[in-house]
Design a protein around this motif. Structure first.
Motif, PDB file in Angstrom:
ATOM      1  N   ARG A   1     -10.218 -63.917-126.303  1.00 59.22           N
ATOM      2  CA  ARG A   1      -9.679 -62.554-126.226  1.00 59.22           C
ATOM      3  C   ARG A   1      -8.323 -62.525-126.925  1.00 59.22           C
ATOM      4  NH1 ARG A   1     -13.898 -59.806-123.143  1.00 59.22           N
ATOM      5  NH2 ARG A   1     -14.894 -61.510-122.015  1.00 59.22           N
ATOM      6  N   GLU A   2      -7.894 -61.322-127.308  1.00 54.47           N
ATOM      7  CA  GLU A   2      -6.564 -61.150-127.886  1.00 54.47           C
ATOM      8  C   GLU A   2      -5.826 -60.071-127.107  1.00 54.47           C
ATOM      9  OE1 GLU A   2      -6.701 -60.490-132.078  1.00 54.47           O
ATOM     10  OE2 GLU A   2      -6.969 -62.624-132.512  1.00 54.47           O
ATOM     11  N   ILE A   3      -4.582 -60.372-126.762  1.00 56.65           N
ATOM     12  CA  ILE A   3      -3.718 -59.436-126.062  1.00 56.65           C
ATOM     13  C   ILE A   3      -2.634 -59.034-127.039  1.00 56.65           C
ATOM     14  CG2 ILE A   3      -2.187 -59.101-124.088  1.00 56.65           C
ATOM     15  CD1 ILE A   3      -4.640 -61.981-124.028  1.00 56.65           C
TER      16      ILE A   3
ATOM     17  N   VAL B   1      -0.032 -63.414-118.808  1.00 55.97           N
ATOM     18  CA  VAL B   1      -1.390 -63.817-119.178  1.00 55.97           C
ATOM     19  C   VAL B   1      -1.705 -65.120-118.455  1.00 55.97           C
ATOM     20  CG1 VAL B   1      -2.967 -64.420-121.052  1.00 55.97           C
ATOM     21  CG2 VAL B   1      -1.133 -62.760-121.461  1.00 55.97           C
TER      22      VAL B   1
ATOM     23  N   VAL C   1      -4.722 -60.424-117.487  1.00 55.54           N
ATOM     24  CA  VAL C   1      -3.551 -59.878-118.173  1.00 55.54           C
ATOM     25  C   VAL C   1      -2.931 -58.814-117.274  1.00 55.54           C
ATOM     26  CG1 VAL C   1      -2.686 -58.716-120.228  1.00 55.54           C
ATOM     27  CG2 VAL C   1      -4.652 -60.267-120.416  1.00 55.54           C
TER      28      VAL C   1
ATOM     29  N   VAL D   1      -5.986 -55.195-124.794  1.00 54.45           N
ATOM     30  CA  VAL D   1      -6.812 -56.388-124.625  1.00 54.45           C
ATOM     31  C   VAL D   1      -8.104 -56.160-125.384  1.00 54.45           C
ATOM     32  CG1 VAL D   1      -7.937 -57.942-122.989  1.00 54.45           C
ATOM     33  CG2 VAL D   1      -5.791 -56.803-122.356  1.00 54.45           C
TER      34      VAL D   1
ATOM     35  N   THR E   1     -11.575 -58.061-127.803  1.00 51.89           N
ATOM     36  CA  THR E   1     -12.357 -59.201-128.263  1.00 51.89           C
ATOM     37  C   THR E   1     -12.578 -59.020-129.756  1.00 51.89           C
ATOM     38  OG1 THR E   1     -13.492 -59.366-126.146  1.00 51.89           O
ATOM     39  CG2 THR E   1     -14.496 -60.496-128.012  1.00 51.89           C
TER      40      THR E   1
ATOM     41  N   ARG F   1     -12.334 -52.762-126.416  1.00 53.44           N
ATOM     42  CA  ARG F   1     -10.880 -52.676-126.298  1.00 53.44           C
ATOM     43  C   ARG F   1     -10.471 -51.946-125.021  1.00 53.44           C
ATOM     44  NH1 ARG F   1      -8.336 -51.704-132.296  1.00 53.44           N
ATOM     45  NH2 ARG F   1      -9.577 -53.264-133.395  1.00 53.44           N
TER      46      ARG F   1
ATOM     47  N   ALA G   1     -14.671 -56.954-120.168  1.00 56.09           N
ATOM     48  CA  ALA G   1     -13.416 -56.947-119.423  1.00 56.09           C
ATOM     49  C   ALA G   1     -13.375 -55.713-118.526  1.00 56.09           C
ATOM     50  CB  ALA G   1     -12.238 -56.952-120.380  1.00 56.09           C
TER      51      ALA G   1
ATOM     52  N   ARG H   1     -10.622 -53.208-116.031  1.00 59.14           N
ATOM     53  CA  ARG H   1      -9.233 -52.864-115.734  1.00 59.14           C
ATOM     54  C   ARG H   1      -9.134 -52.405-114.286  1.00 59.14           C
ATOM     55  NH1 ARG H   1      -7.625 -48.631-119.673  1.00 59.14           N
ATOM     56  NH2 ARG H   1      -8.997 -47.381-118.391  1.00 59.14           N
TER      57      ARG H   1
END
Length: 319
Positions: free
Chosen positions: A172-174, A184, A193, A202, A204, A211, A228, A230
């Motif tokens: 994943r990218e934050i 994180v 996160v 957040v 992929t 997103r 993901a 939230r």
């Protein structure tokens, strides 16, 4: 020799830098299809590109082979594999490609059990690295990237609209746009996160529909390859580790022990796996495993005793 066919050294150096950058991007966990397409286009533009990249790749693979050499076995056993290979490349890569991998490798920071560390980065950002964690950081004129391999980190990203602050963790990218504060964690291959100030994205890589934006007071949790989610976060509890506290809210005893053992070499173990599912709540001092174990024994009607250099929690009366 015809001097017209001799390429200026600065041109060769530029190609070497490009080749090293492509190798880094292709070896990254966050590689995308766009990266692969861009690399192919770059490779097809010049035979120099291909030969230089092949030389650099050979050096990388040589470094991997050298890690198994008995003469350096002791070093690689004490050093994470990722660092060991880069160290070898630093030694052999300069002659092979002119620059060496270390010119492009990120800085790697690691903490042990019970150790935390504050990092002040070149761009003005700061990172608090939790115990038993490993983080890589690369900041240059084009990008600000970090990779959290394991553990936890709390980031305060300096504002820089031209270079978002990106943290890669378990695929994943934050992404923060600057002026954001967020935590994180990578524990048991799950990514969490927590947005504390500002907001973070957040995502992929390669999955635009996945997103999720988290604003202050929200948390995003991603497990494995699943989607993901939230949720509202108790920020104070989620980031209590920054202040030396371990906060449990109806967690299993197994989860609580895993957390407490991050901060003390006096490990706590359970005598009976049947105890793992017992639930525990409370606020404890990270690193004080004896006080935690005795509190758990009192609350859950268990016994605790010394177990070599650690502590053993067992059913009351040894039953």
């Amino acid at each position: 020799m015809d001097r017209d066919v001799v390429k200026p050294e600065r041109d060769l150096e530029a190609v070497r830098r490009q080749a090293a950058d492509w190798l880094a991007r292709l070896r990254s966990d966050s590689r995308t299809p766009d990266d692969e397409a861009g690399f192919k286009a770059w490779l097809d533009r010049s035979e120099d590109h291909r030969t230089t990249f092949d030389a650099l790749t050979s050096t990388w693979e040589l470094a991997g082979a050298l890690r198994h050499d008995p003469k350096i076995a002791a070093t690689t056993q004490r050093t994470p594999a990722r660092l060991a290979r880069r160290a070898v490349l630093a030694g052999v890569g300069v002659s092979a490609v002119g620059l060496g991998w270390m010119a492009f490798a990120p800085e790697v920071y690691a903490t042990g059990v019970g150790e935390t560390r504050t990092l002040h980065l070149d761009d003005g950002s700061s990172v608090l690295l939790d115990a038993d964690s490993r983080l890589s950081v690369r900041i240059d004129g084009r990008q600000r990237r970090a990779g959290l391999d394991k553990g936890r980190a709390f980031f305060r990203a300096a504002r820089d609209p031209s270079r978002p602050f990106v943290v890669a963790a378990e695929g994943r990218e934050i992404v923060g746009d600057g002026g954001d504060a967020f935590g994180v964690s990578v524990l048991s291959r799950a990514v969490s996160v927590v947005a504390v100030e500002g907001q973070v994205l957040v995502m992929t890589p390669g999955q635009p529909s996945g997103r999720i934006t988290a604003s202050a007071g929200q948390r995003v949790i991603a497990e494995g390859q699943g989607p993901a989610r939230r949720e509202v976060a108790d920020v104070q509890s989620a980031t209590a580790w920054r202040f030396g506290q371990a906060v449990f809210d109806d967690q299993t005893l197994a989860e609580a022990l895993a957390e407490m053992n991050r901060y003390s070499r006096r490990r706590i173990e359970l005598a009976d796996p049947a105890l793992e599912g017992l639930r525990i709540s409370g606020v404890y001092k990270a690193g004080d495993n004896e006080a935690f174990a005795r509190s758990v024994a009192t609350l859950l009607d268990l016994d605790v005793r010394a177990n070599g250099g650690g502590l053993l929690i067992e059913p009351r009366g040894g039953a």
